[in-house]
Design a protein around this motif. Structure first.
Motif, PDB file in Angstrom:
ATOM      1  N   MET A   1      32.174  -2.831  -9.978  1.00 46.58           N
ATOM      2  CA  MET A   1      31.416  -3.978  -9.497  1.00 46.58           C
ATOM      3  C   MET A   1      32.334  -4.979  -8.786  1.00 46.58           C
ATOM      4  N   GLN A   2      33.469  -5.275  -9.404  1.00 47.86           N
ATOM      5  CA  GLN A   2      34.401  -6.224  -8.804  1.00 47.86           C
ATOM      6  C   GLN A   2      34.961  -5.690  -7.490  1.00 47.86           C
ATOM      7  N   ALA A   3      35.168  -4.373  -7.427  1.00 44.04           N
ATOM      8  CA  ALA A   3      35.679  -3.781  -6.191  1.00 44.04           C
ATOM      9  C   ALA A   3      34.678  -3.955  -5.058  1.00 44.04           C
ATOM     10  N   PHE A   4      33.395  -3.730  -5.347  1.00 39.98           N
ATOM     11  CA  PHE A   4      32.370  -3.920  -4.330  1.00 39.98           C
ATOM     12  C   PHE A   4      32.262  -5.389  -3.938  1.00 39.98           C
ATOM     13  N   ARG A   5      32.350  -6.283  -4.904  1.00 42.07           N
ATOM     14  CA  ARG A   5      32.285  -7.712  -4.578  1.00 42.07           C
ATOM     15  C   ARG A   5      33.441  -8.106  -3.654  1.00 42.07           C
ATOM     16  N   GLY A   6      34.629  -7.604  -3.961  1.00 46.53           N
ATOM     17  CA  GLY A   6      35.771  -7.920  -3.111  1.00 46.53           C
ATOM     18  C   GLY A   6      35.645  -7.343  -1.720  1.00 46.53           C
ATOM     19  N   PHE A   7      34.879  -6.284  -1.596  1.00 47.27           N
ATOM     20  CA  PHE A   7      34.683  -5.611  -0.322  1.00 47.27           C
ATOM     21  C   PHE A   7      33.635  -6.313   0.535  1.00 47.27           C
ATOM     22  N   VAL A   8      32.549  -6.756  -0.100  1.00 46.53           N
ATOM     23  CA  VAL A   8      31.407  -7.292   0.640  1.00 46.53           C
ATOM     24  C   VAL A   8      31.475  -8.812   0.823  1.00 46.53           C
ATOM     25  N   ASP A   9      31.899  -9.532  -0.211  1.00 46.44           N
ATOM     26  CA  ASP A   9      31.780 -10.993  -0.206  1.00 46.44           C
ATOM     27  C   ASP A   9      32.498 -11.706   0.939  1.00 46.44           C
ATOM     28  N   PRO A  10      33.705 -11.286   1.349  1.00 44.86           N
ATOM     29  CA  PRO A  10      34.336 -12.022   2.451  1.00 44.86           C
ATOM     30  C   PRO A  10      33.473 -12.089   3.702  1.00 44.86           C
ATOM     31  N   GLU A  11      32.869 -10.955   4.090  1.00 42.92           N
ATOM     32  CA  GLU A  11      32.006 -10.969   5.275  1.00 42.92           C
ATOM     33  C   GLU A  11      30.712 -11.734   5.019  1.00 42.92           C
ATOM     34  N   LEU A  12      30.129 -11.533   3.843  1.00 48.07           N
ATOM     35  CA  LEU A  12      28.881 -12.234   3.519  1.00 48.07           C
ATOM     36  C   LEU A  12      29.091 -13.738   3.519  1.00 48.07           C
ATOM     37  N   ARG A  13      30.136 -14.194   2.876  1.00 48.63           N
ATOM     38  CA  ARG A  13      30.374 -15.633   2.785  1.00 48.63           C
ATOM     39  C   ARG A  13      30.707 -16.249   4.147  1.00 48.63           C
ATOM     40  N   ALA A  14      31.261 -15.443   5.043  1.00 52.49           N
ATOM     41  CA  ALA A  14      31.491 -15.936   6.407  1.00 52.49           C
ATOM     42  C   ALA A  14      30.160 -16.238   7.083  1.00 52.49           C
ATOM     43  N   TRP A  15      29.146 -15.398   6.840  1.00 52.79           N
ATOM     44  CA  TRP A  15      27.820 -15.658   7.390  1.00 52.79           C
ATOM     45  C   TRP A  15      27.175 -16.856   6.717  1.00 52.79           C
ATOM     46  N   VAL A  16      27.377 -17.019   5.422  1.00 50.34           N
ATOM     47  CA  VAL A  16      26.850 -18.199   4.727  1.00 50.34           C
ATOM     48  C   VAL A  16      27.411 -19.468   5.359  1.00 50.34           C
TER      49      VAL A  16
END
Length: 324
Positions: free
Chosen positions: A302-317
Protein backbone atom coordinates in the motif's frame (compact mmCIF):
# COMPACT_ATOMS: atom_id res chain seq x y z
CA UNK A 1 -10.79 -9.08 13.57
CA UNK A 2 -8.58 -8.37 16.57
CA UNK A 3 -9.73 -4.75 16.63
CA UNK A 4 -13.38 -5.65 16.07
CA UNK A 5 -13.47 -3.75 12.77
CA UNK A 6 -15.51 -4.85 9.77
CA UNK A 7 -15.16 -3.15 6.38
CA UNK A 8 -18.21 -1.07 5.56
CA UNK A 9 -18.35 -1.86 1.84
CA UNK A 10 -19.84 -4.89 0.06
CA UNK A 11 -23.53 -5.32 0.72
CA UNK A 12 -23.48 -9.12 0.46
CA UNK A 13 -25.70 -11.18 -1.82
CA UNK A 14 -28.98 -9.75 -3.08
CA UNK A 15 -32.30 -11.07 -1.78
CA UNK A 16 -36.02 -10.55 -2.30
CA UNK A 17 -35.84 -7.08 -0.74
CA UNK A 18 -33.26 -5.86 -3.26
CA UNK A 19 -34.82 -3.18 -5.54
CA UNK A 20 -35.45 -4.35 -9.11
CA UNK A 21 -34.33 -1.59 -11.45
CA UNK A 22 -34.08 -1.58 -15.25
CA UNK A 23 -30.47 -1.88 -16.46
CA UNK A 24 -28.85 0.41 -19.01
CA UNK A 25 -25.67 -1.13 -20.44
CA UNK A 26 -22.88 1.17 -21.58
CA UNK A 27 -21.26 -1.14 -24.18
CA UNK A 28 -21.58 -4.43 -26.04
CA UNK A 29 -24.59 -6.05 -27.75
CA UNK A 30 -26.90 -4.85 -24.97
CA UNK A 31 -25.68 -1.24 -25.10
CA UNK A 32 -28.40 1.37 -24.64
CA UNK A 33 -28.27 4.80 -26.32
CA UNK A 34 -29.59 6.20 -23.04
CA UNK A 35 -26.41 5.03 -21.28
CA UNK A 36 -24.18 7.06 -23.60
CA UNK A 37 -24.68 10.13 -21.40
CA UNK A 38 -22.77 8.35 -18.64
CA UNK A 39 -19.67 7.64 -20.74
CA UNK A 40 -16.87 10.03 -21.67
CA UNK A 41 -14.99 8.67 -24.71
CA UNK A 42 -11.39 9.72 -24.25
CA UNK A 43 -9.51 7.57 -26.75
CA UNK A 44 -6.69 9.61 -28.22
CA UNK A 45 -6.30 11.67 -25.04
CA UNK A 46 -2.53 11.26 -24.94
CA UNK A 47 -2.11 12.46 -28.51
CA UNK A 48 -4.56 15.37 -28.22
CA UNK A 49 -3.44 18.98 -27.93
CA UNK A 50 -3.56 20.66 -24.53
CA UNK A 51 -6.90 22.42 -25.02
CA UNK A 52 -8.61 19.17 -26.04
CA UNK A 53 -7.13 17.33 -23.03
CA UNK A 54 -8.49 19.92 -20.64
CA UNK A 55 -11.89 19.81 -22.38
CA UNK A 56 -12.12 16.02 -21.96
CA UNK A 57 -11.03 16.27 -18.33
CA UNK A 58 -13.66 18.94 -17.62
CA UNK A 59 -16.32 16.79 -19.27
CA UNK A 60 -15.37 13.74 -17.16
CA UNK A 61 -15.35 15.92 -14.04
CA UNK A 62 -18.78 17.32 -14.90
CA UNK A 63 -20.14 13.77 -15.30
CA UNK A 64 -18.66 12.80 -11.93
CA UNK A 65 -20.38 15.70 -10.20
CA UNK A 66 -23.71 15.16 -11.93
CA UNK A 67 -23.95 11.36 -11.82
CA UNK A 68 -21.38 10.07 -9.32
CA UNK A 69 -19.43 8.30 -12.06
CA UNK A 70 -17.06 9.62 -14.69
CA UNK A 71 -17.22 6.54 -16.90
CA UNK A 72 -14.03 7.77 -18.56
CA UNK A 73 -12.55 5.63 -21.34
CA UNK A 74 -8.80 6.25 -21.20
CA UNK A 75 -5.98 5.10 -23.48
CA UNK A 76 -4.23 2.40 -21.45
CA UNK A 77 -2.85 -0.79 -22.98
CA UNK A 78 -5.16 -3.75 -23.55
CA UNK A 79 -5.29 -6.02 -20.52
CA UNK A 80 -6.27 -9.28 -22.17
CA UNK A 81 -2.96 -10.93 -21.29
CA UNK A 82 -2.63 -9.66 -17.74
CA UNK A 83 -2.22 -12.25 -14.99
CA UNK A 84 -3.25 -11.19 -11.49
CA UNK A 85 -1.19 -12.48 -8.60
CA UNK A 86 -4.11 -13.38 -6.32
CA UNK A 87 -7.69 -14.57 -6.74
CA UNK A 88 -10.00 -13.81 -3.82
CA UNK A 89 -13.77 -14.01 -4.25
CA UNK A 90 -15.73 -10.82 -4.74
CA UNK A 91 -17.04 -10.65 -1.17
CA UNK A 92 -13.51 -10.86 0.23
CA UNK A 93 -11.15 -8.40 -1.32
CA UNK A 94 -7.66 -9.66 -1.91
CA UNK A 95 -4.35 -8.20 -0.82
CA UNK A 96 -3.12 -5.08 -2.61
CA UNK A 97 -0.76 -7.07 -4.80
CA UNK A 98 1.26 -5.87 -7.74
CA UNK A 99 0.42 -7.40 -11.10
CA UNK A 100 2.11 -7.60 -14.45
CA UNK A 101 2.25 -4.18 -16.03
CA UNK A 102 -0.33 -3.57 -18.75
CA UNK A 103 2.04 -1.36 -20.68
CA UNK A 104 4.62 1.32 -20.09
CA UNK A 105 2.08 3.18 -17.99
CA UNK A 106 -0.41 1.77 -15.53
CA UNK A 107 -3.99 3.00 -15.76
CA UNK A 108 -3.70 4.73 -12.41
CA UNK A 109 -0.92 6.95 -13.74
CA UNK A 110 -3.13 8.43 -16.41
CA UNK A 111 -3.19 12.21 -16.34
CA UNK A 112 -6.92 12.25 -17.06
CA UNK A 113 -7.76 10.04 -14.06
CA UNK A 114 -5.66 12.07 -11.64
CA UNK A 115 -6.98 15.39 -12.92
CA UNK A 116 -10.60 14.30 -12.43
CA UNK A 117 -9.88 12.90 -8.96
CA UNK A 118 -8.15 16.13 -7.91
CA UNK A 119 -10.98 18.30 -9.17
CA UNK A 120 -13.79 16.21 -7.72
CA UNK A 121 -12.80 15.27 -4.17
CA UNK A 122 -13.49 18.32 -1.99
CA UNK A 123 -15.07 16.67 1.11
CA UNK A 124 -12.76 16.93 4.14
CA UNK A 125 -15.48 16.56 6.77
CA UNK A 126 -14.10 13.28 8.15
CA UNK A 127 -10.77 14.85 9.05
CA UNK A 128 -10.81 15.39 12.82
CA UNK A 129 -14.55 14.78 13.35
CA UNK A 130 -16.43 12.05 15.18
CA UNK A 131 -19.07 9.98 13.42
CA UNK A 132 -21.82 11.94 15.18
CA UNK A 133 -20.34 15.24 14.01
CA UNK A 134 -20.11 13.90 10.46
CA UNK A 135 -23.70 12.71 10.65
CA UNK A 136 -25.03 16.12 11.65
CA UNK A 137 -22.93 17.79 8.96
CA UNK A 138 -24.40 15.41 6.40
CA UNK A 139 -27.90 16.37 7.56
CA UNK A 140 -26.99 20.03 7.05
CA UNK A 141 -25.70 19.22 3.57
CA UNK A 142 -28.93 17.42 2.67
CA UNK A 143 -31.22 20.15 3.99
CA UNK A 144 -29.21 22.82 2.20
CA UNK A 145 -29.86 21.20 -1.19
CA UNK A 146 -27.23 18.45 -1.45
CA UNK A 147 -24.84 20.47 -3.62
CA UNK A 148 -21.24 19.26 -3.73
CA UNK A 149 -19.93 22.80 -3.47
CA UNK A 150 -21.23 22.87 0.13
CA UNK A 151 -18.27 20.76 1.27
CA UNK A 152 -15.81 23.44 0.21
CA UNK A 153 -16.99 25.48 3.21
CA UNK A 154 -16.02 22.75 5.73
CA UNK A 155 -12.35 22.07 6.31
CA UNK A 156 -10.71 19.68 8.77
CA UNK A 157 -11.33 20.08 12.51
CA UNK A 158 -8.10 20.48 14.54
CA UNK A 159 -7.48 18.03 17.35
CA UNK A 160 -6.36 14.53 18.22
CA UNK A 161 -8.62 12.82 15.68
CA UNK A 162 -7.06 14.87 12.90
CA UNK A 163 -3.51 14.24 14.09
CA UNK A 164 -4.01 10.49 14.61
CA UNK A 165 -7.01 8.95 12.81
CA UNK A 166 -8.43 5.93 14.72
CA UNK A 167 -7.98 2.36 13.41
CA UNK A 168 -10.24 1.72 10.44
CA UNK A 169 -10.08 5.37 9.35
CA UNK A 170 -8.01 6.66 6.48
CA UNK A 171 -4.58 7.91 7.55
CA UNK A 172 -3.64 9.44 4.21
CA UNK A 173 -1.81 12.77 4.10
CA UNK A 174 -1.08 14.83 7.19
CA UNK A 175 -3.04 17.08 9.53
CA UNK A 176 -1.98 20.07 7.43
CA UNK A 177 -3.14 18.70 4.06
CA UNK A 178 -6.58 18.46 2.47
CA UNK A 179 -8.00 16.84 -0.62
CA UNK A 180 -7.43 13.40 -2.13
CA UNK A 181 -4.60 10.95 -1.67
CA UNK A 182 -4.15 7.39 -2.88
CA UNK A 183 -5.69 5.03 -0.33
CA UNK A 184 -5.35 1.37 -1.22
CA UNK A 185 -5.57 -1.12 -4.05
CA UNK A 186 -7.41 -4.44 -4.19
CA UNK A 187 -7.96 -7.22 -6.67
CA UNK A 188 -11.41 -8.75 -6.95
CA UNK A 189 -12.12 -12.12 -8.51
CA UNK A 190 -15.71 -12.84 -9.55
CA UNK A 191 -16.15 -16.51 -10.43
CA UNK A 192 -18.87 -17.90 -12.72
CA UNK A 193 -22.11 -18.37 -10.82
CA UNK A 194 -21.50 -15.45 -8.44
CA UNK A 195 -24.76 -14.00 -7.17
CA UNK A 196 -25.60 -10.31 -7.54
CA UNK A 197 -24.72 -8.05 -4.64
CA UNK A 198 -27.15 -5.90 -2.75
CA UNK A 199 -27.15 -2.25 -3.68
CA UNK A 200 -24.79 -0.58 -1.22
CA UNK A 201 -22.48 2.34 -0.59
CA UNK A 202 -18.85 1.72 0.32
CA UNK A 203 -19.02 4.57 2.85
CA UNK A 204 -21.83 6.45 4.61
CA UNK A 205 -19.89 9.27 6.24
CA UNK A 206 -18.86 11.91 5.47
CA UNK A 207 -20.93 11.68 2.28
CA UNK A 208 -19.91 12.19 -1.36
CA UNK A 209 -16.61 13.44 -2.78
CA UNK A 210 -14.59 11.92 0.09
CA UNK A 211 -13.68 8.57 -1.50
CA UNK A 212 -13.57 7.60 -5.17
CA UNK A 213 -12.90 4.18 -6.68
CA UNK A 214 -11.29 3.52 -10.06
CA UNK A 215 -12.08 0.11 -11.54
CA UNK A 216 -9.67 -1.29 -14.13
CA UNK A 217 -10.73 -4.61 -15.65
CA UNK A 218 -8.07 -7.24 -16.27
CA UNK A 219 -10.46 -9.52 -18.17
CA UNK A 220 -13.31 -8.47 -20.48
CA UNK A 221 -16.40 -6.94 -18.88
CA UNK A 222 -19.51 -8.41 -20.45
CA UNK A 223 -23.21 -7.91 -19.84
CA UNK A 224 -23.51 -11.20 -17.95
CA UNK A 225 -20.16 -11.72 -16.17
CA UNK A 226 -20.66 -9.62 -13.05
CA UNK A 227 -19.79 -6.03 -14.09
CA UNK A 228 -20.39 -3.00 -11.91
CA UNK A 229 -23.83 -1.38 -11.83
CA UNK A 230 -24.50 1.97 -10.17
CA UNK A 231 -27.42 4.33 -9.63
CA UNK A 232 -26.50 7.66 -11.24
CA UNK A 233 -27.10 10.68 -9.03
CA UNK A 234 -27.42 8.61 -5.85
CA UNK A 235 -24.31 10.34 -4.47
CA UNK A 236 -26.61 13.41 -4.23
CA UNK A 237 -29.55 11.29 -2.98
CA UNK A 238 -31.30 11.27 -6.36
CA UNK A 239 -33.16 8.15 -7.55
CA UNK A 240 -33.62 8.00 -11.35
CA UNK A 241 -35.34 4.58 -11.25
CA UNK A 242 -32.69 2.67 -13.22
CA UNK A 243 -29.09 1.55 -12.87
CA UNK A 244 -26.21 1.86 -15.32
CA UNK A 245 -24.11 -1.25 -15.97
CA UNK A 246 -20.53 -0.21 -16.74
CA UNK A 247 -19.10 -2.81 -19.12
CA UNK A 248 -16.67 -0.79 -21.27
CA UNK A 249 -13.93 -2.41 -23.38
CA UNK A 250 -10.55 -3.38 -21.96
CA UNK A 251 -8.30 -0.38 -21.59
CA UNK A 252 -11.05 1.63 -19.86
CA UNK A 253 -11.28 3.07 -16.36
CA UNK A 254 -14.60 3.31 -14.54
CA UNK A 255 -14.60 6.05 -11.89
CA UNK A 256 -17.34 6.17 -9.27
CA UNK A 257 -17.96 7.90 -5.96
CA UNK A 258 -17.87 5.36 -3.11
CA UNK A 259 -20.97 7.09 -1.68
CA UNK A 260 -22.81 6.31 -4.92
CA UNK A 261 -25.20 3.35 -4.63
CA UNK A 262 -23.78 0.43 -6.60
CA UNK A 263 -23.30 -3.35 -6.76
CA UNK A 264 -21.72 -6.14 -8.73
CA UNK A 265 -24.40 -7.86 -10.80
CA UNK A 266 -24.79 -11.60 -11.37
CA UNK A 267 -22.15 -13.63 -13.22
CA UNK A 268 -23.84 -15.97 -15.72
CA UNK A 269 -20.71 -16.36 -17.85
CA UNK A 270 -18.21 -19.20 -17.98
CA UNK A 271 -14.88 -17.47 -17.26
CA UNK A 272 -13.44 -15.88 -14.13
CA UNK A 273 -13.63 -12.09 -14.04
CA UNK A 274 -10.77 -10.07 -12.55
CA UNK A 275 -10.58 -6.34 -11.90
CA UNK A 276 -8.32 -4.00 -9.96
CA UNK A 277 -9.90 -1.38 -7.68
CA UNK A 278 -7.93 1.74 -6.75
CA UNK A 279 -9.35 3.84 -3.91
CA UNK A 280 -8.66 7.54 -3.44
CA UNK A 281 -9.71 9.17 -0.19
CA UNK A 282 -9.45 12.18 2.08
CA UNK A 283 -8.12 11.94 5.62
CA UNK A 284 -10.22 10.35 8.35
CA UNK A 285 -12.77 8.49 6.19
CA UNK A 286 -13.98 5.31 7.93
CA UNK A 287 -13.88 2.20 5.74
CA UNK A 288 -13.09 -0.42 8.37
CA UNK A 289 -9.80 -1.36 6.72
CA UNK A 290 -6.51 -1.27 8.59
CA UNK A 291 -3.04 -1.17 7.04
CA UNK A 292 -2.59 -4.94 7.48
CA UNK A 293 -6.18 -5.97 6.79
CA UNK A 294 -5.15 -7.99 3.75
CA UNK A 295 -2.13 -9.64 5.36
CA UNK A 296 1.23 -8.75 6.92
CA UNK A 297 2.74 -7.58 3.63
CA UNK A 298 -0.21 -5.48 2.54
CA UNK A 299 0.99 -2.34 4.30
CA UNK A 300 4.29 -2.27 2.41
CA UNK A 301 2.46 -2.75 -0.91
CA UNK A 302 0.00 0.00 0.00
CA UNK A 303 2.76 2.44 0.93
CA UNK A 304 4.62 1.62 -2.28
CA UNK A 305 1.56 2.49 -4.36
CA UNK A 306 0.99 5.68 -2.38
CA UNK A 307 4.58 6.74 -3.00
CA UNK A 308 4.11 6.01 -6.68
CA UNK A 309 0.79 7.79 -7.24
CA UNK A 310 0.62 10.63 -4.71
CA UNK A 311 3.33 12.94 -6.13
CA UNK A 312 1.49 13.27 -9.45
CA UNK A 313 -1.94 13.38 -7.83
CA UNK A 314 -0.96 16.07 -5.35
CA UNK A 315 0.53 18.13 -8.18
CA UNK A 316 -2.94 18.19 -9.75
CA UNK A 317 -4.51 19.08 -6.40
CA UNK A 318 -2.18 22.07 -6.24
CA UNK A 319 -3.43 23.27 -9.60
CA UNK A 320 -6.98 23.79 -8.26
CA UNK A 321 -8.66 21.79 -11.02
CA UNK A 322 -12.15 23.11 -11.79
CA UNK A 323 -14.82 23.12 -14.49
CA UNK A 324 -13.76 26.54 -15.67
Amino acid sequence: DRLGLKPFGDGGAANESTPKRPKLYTHGPCASPAAAQFVVPCLGFEDAHEAERRRLAREALRRMRDTGSGGAVVPVAAAAGAHPAASPCRANRGPPVLYRALGERLAIEEELVLEVIAGYMNNNLAAGRTQEEQQWSLVQWLTSGAHLEWFELCGPKPGQLLETPPPGCSDVGTQDETGPFFGRISLIHTPPGAEPQKHHRDINFPGPAAQVTAQVALTPLEANNGPLAYVPGSHRMLTPGFEVVANPPLGSVVLYDSFCEHRGIEHHGHRDRYAMYYEFETRGVFSGYTATHFGPESESHMQAFRGFVDPELRAWVGRNVSLE
